[in-house]
Design an enzyme around this catalytic site. Structure first.
Site, PDB file in Angstrom:
ATOM      1  N   LYS A   1      19.875  53.722  20.561  1.00 17.24           N
ATOM      2  CA  LYS A   1      19.081  53.537  19.343  1.00 17.24           C
ATOM      3  C   LYS A   1      19.052  54.834  18.576  1.00 17.24           C
ATOM      4  O   LYS A   1      19.080  55.912  19.160  1.00 17.24           O
ATOM      5  CB  LYS A   1      17.641  53.137  19.702  1.00 17.24           C
TER       6      LYS A   1
ATOM      7  N   SER B   1      26.114  40.857  16.410  1.00 13.45           N
ATOM      8  CA  SER B   1      26.771  42.163  16.292  1.00 13.45           C
ATOM      9  C   SER B   1      27.979  42.222  17.230  1.00 13.45           C
ATOM     10  O   SER B   1      29.039  42.739  16.887  1.00 13.45           O
ATOM     11  CB  SER B   1      25.811  43.295  16.673  1.00 13.45           C
TER      12      SER B   1
ATOM     13  N   ASN C   1      13.890  41.201   7.010  1.00 14.39           N
ATOM     14  CA  ASN C   1      15.007  40.296   7.292  1.00 14.39           C
ATOM     15  C   ASN C   1      14.685  39.334   8.439  1.00 14.39           C
ATOM     16  O   ASN C   1      14.929  38.133   8.347  1.00 14.39           O
ATOM     17  CB  ASN C   1      16.265  41.124   7.604  1.00 14.39           C
TER      18      ASN C   1
ATOM     19  N   LYS D   1      18.191  44.262  26.767  1.00 12.83           N
ATOM     20  CA  LYS D   1      18.504  43.109  25.911  1.00 12.83           C
ATOM     21  C   LYS D   1      19.974  42.698  26.018  1.00 12.83           C
ATOM     22  O   LYS D   1      20.293  41.530  26.209  1.00 12.83           O
ATOM     23  CB  LYS D   1      18.181  43.501  24.458  1.00 12.83           C
TER      24      LYS D   1
HETATM   25  N1  GLU Z   1      18.328  46.485  15.661  1.00 13.38           N
HETATM   26  C1  GLU Z   1      18.603  45.234  16.278  1.00 13.38           C
HETATM   27  C2  GLU Z   1      17.892  45.142  17.619  1.00 13.38           C
HETATM   28  O1  GLU Z   1      16.923  45.793  17.856  1.00 13.38           O
HETATM   29  C3  GLU Z   1      20.091  44.925  16.332  1.00 13.38           C
HETATM   30  C4  GLU Z   1      20.922  45.885  17.126  1.00 13.38           C
HETATM   31  C5  GLU Z   1      22.413  45.656  17.021  1.00 13.38           C
HETATM   32  O2  GLU Z   1      22.838  44.709  16.368  1.00 13.38           O
HETATM   33  O3  GLU Z   1      23.125  46.456  17.618  1.00 13.38           O
HETATM   34  O4  GLU Z   1      18.245  44.355  18.450  1.00 13.38           O
END
Ligand code: GLU
Length: 411
Positions: free
Chosen positions: A103, A345, A218, A91
């Site tokens: 993660k 982020s 959210n 991503k």
């Molecule tokens: N948990 C979110 C995702 O799966 C955001 C991760 C982040 O902001 O680092 O993309």
């Protein structure tokens, strides 16, 4: 039982093969760099000791520090955290931000903890993983069942251990603690940008395009709200208790108020249906925004939507995806559709590091630009190379990682 890491690896391998990418690349990113496991022990409010298993998977950092959320959920497993960290690598690379993928997860049902217990657990997570995270190493953020308040406790604990303020060690913080304006809406907003681009590409008109959104956390809430504000008909939303339906379109603000007051979307204005109904109601676009494997062999045959926008991570099993693709369903993959969250982020991290904070308009303008560009890269490649959108997204992403790995190892 579906093993998420096996699934993710199988999928990756297939894309590497179909797209004719070098298999060495699969060997490089088909494995995570490391996974750290810890037992978090906290004192409960009534003085007992309770322990929880916790993980942090650091998948790949060729393009920058590991980046990705921490989830609190009873079904967290090592395999799931590993798969989610691989998807973060893909991503961040896809949208061109300077991060790798990571993660974290804790096996816990946060609804069964008091606020104080949740705080102790969050702080304990940081104490146990302190040695492995940090602004230049690995930057956690919210994920399923974690939020700005939890990031506040975590960044505060981090600052105490580091002996100085380190806001860039976590993202998704409250604005009062260095969070970015617009981070709350970011994932949903990014998804709606993708929806609009997809609509342009396939000639869909908002007014006559019905959406069904699974999950009202959210991400699901913001997606549904912003899509309805953009003129789309959100005919169904759901949570773990029910689906709420109205063929003319739901009033998302009212649904949110009802959920806040009474605990479920079921109490909002509309027809109450079983939870699973959200997947099968008559809709043009289905938006899974809950958990992995929501669309699987047990329900895939009853889906009616022609388009799927994956706002959750990994919501379609490999087996179900194959069936959908055979039926020509267009699937906009998670690593593209929900990348808005990690993108903002990144903006938060940049603002923390420069100490210069942006207006929300600036955040949104930069976010929208990145999402539009990523969609067009993926869509153009998919059209020109006859790939599906997930394959195209993987190819764009993997090529960037490959270039970085090559520059490090072969120059
Ligand atoms: N948990 C979110 C995702 O799966 C955001 C991760 C982040 O902001 O680092 O993309």
């Amino acid at each position: 039982m579906i093993d998420p890491w096996q699934e993710a690896q199988t999928h990756l391998k297939q894309v590497v093969k179909t797209a004719g990418l070098k298999t060495g690349l699969f060997n490089l990113i088909g494995q995570h760099d490391r996974i750290i496991t810890a037992k978090l022990v906290i004192k409960t409010d009534d003085g007992r000791l309770r322990s929880f298993t916790a993980y942090r998977s650091q998948h790949n950092n060729a393009l920058g520090p590991y980046k990705g959320g921490i989830r609190f959920h009873p079904q967290v497993t090592e395999s799931e955290v590993k798969a989610l960290s691989l998807w973060m690598t893909l991503k961040t690379s896809l949208v061109g931000i300077p991060y790798g993928g990571g993660k974290g997860g804790v096996v816990v049902d946060p609804k069964q903890l008091s606020t104080r217990e949740l705080e102790r657990l969050s702080r304990e997570y940081v104490r146990r993983f302190f040695f492995a995270i940090g602004p230049d190493v690995d930057i956690p953020a919210p994920d399923v069942n974690t939020n700005a308040q939890i990031m506040a406790w975590m960044v505060d604990e981090y600052a105490k251990l580091a002996g100085s303020s380190r806001p860039a060690a976590f993202t998704g913080k409250p604005v009062s603690l260095g969070g970015s304006l617009g981070r709350q809406q970011a994932t949903g907003r990014g998804g709606v940008v993708i929806l609009k681009e997809m609509a342009k590409a396939y000639n869909l008109k908002p007014k006559t395009t019905a959406l069904a959104v699974q999950g009202f956390g959210n991400v699901g809430y913001w997606f549904a709200l912003l899509a309805s504000k953009a003129g789309y008909k959100v005919v169904a939303v759901s949570d773990s208790q029910a689906t709420l339906y109205n063929s003319e379109g739901l009033d998302i603000e009212k649904v949110k108020q009802a959920k806040q007051a009474k605990g479920s979307v079921a109490f909002g204005p509309g027809q109450k249906l079983p939870t699973e109904a959200v997947l099968t109601v008559k809709a043009d676009v289905l938006v899974p925004a809950a958990l992995e494997n929501a669309i699987n062999k047990t329900n895939v045959d009853s889906l009616t939507a022609r388009y799927i926008i994956e706002m959750a991570n990994g919501p379609i099993t490999n087996q179900a995806e194959k069936i959908l693709l055979d039926k020509q369903v267009v699937i906009i993959p998670d690593i593209l559709a929900n990348a808005g969250g990690v993108t903002v982020s990144y903006f938060e991290w940049v603002q923390n590091r420069t100490g210069y904070y942006w207006e929300v308009e600036e955040v949104f303008a930069k976010l929208d630009k990145i999402m539009v560009k990523a969609f067009s890269q993926v869509h153009n490649l998919a059209s020109s190379q006859k790939l599906n959108h997930r394959q195209a997204a993987y190819v764009v992403s993997l090529n960037r990682i490959a270039r970085a790995e090559q520059a490090r190892f072969y120059s």
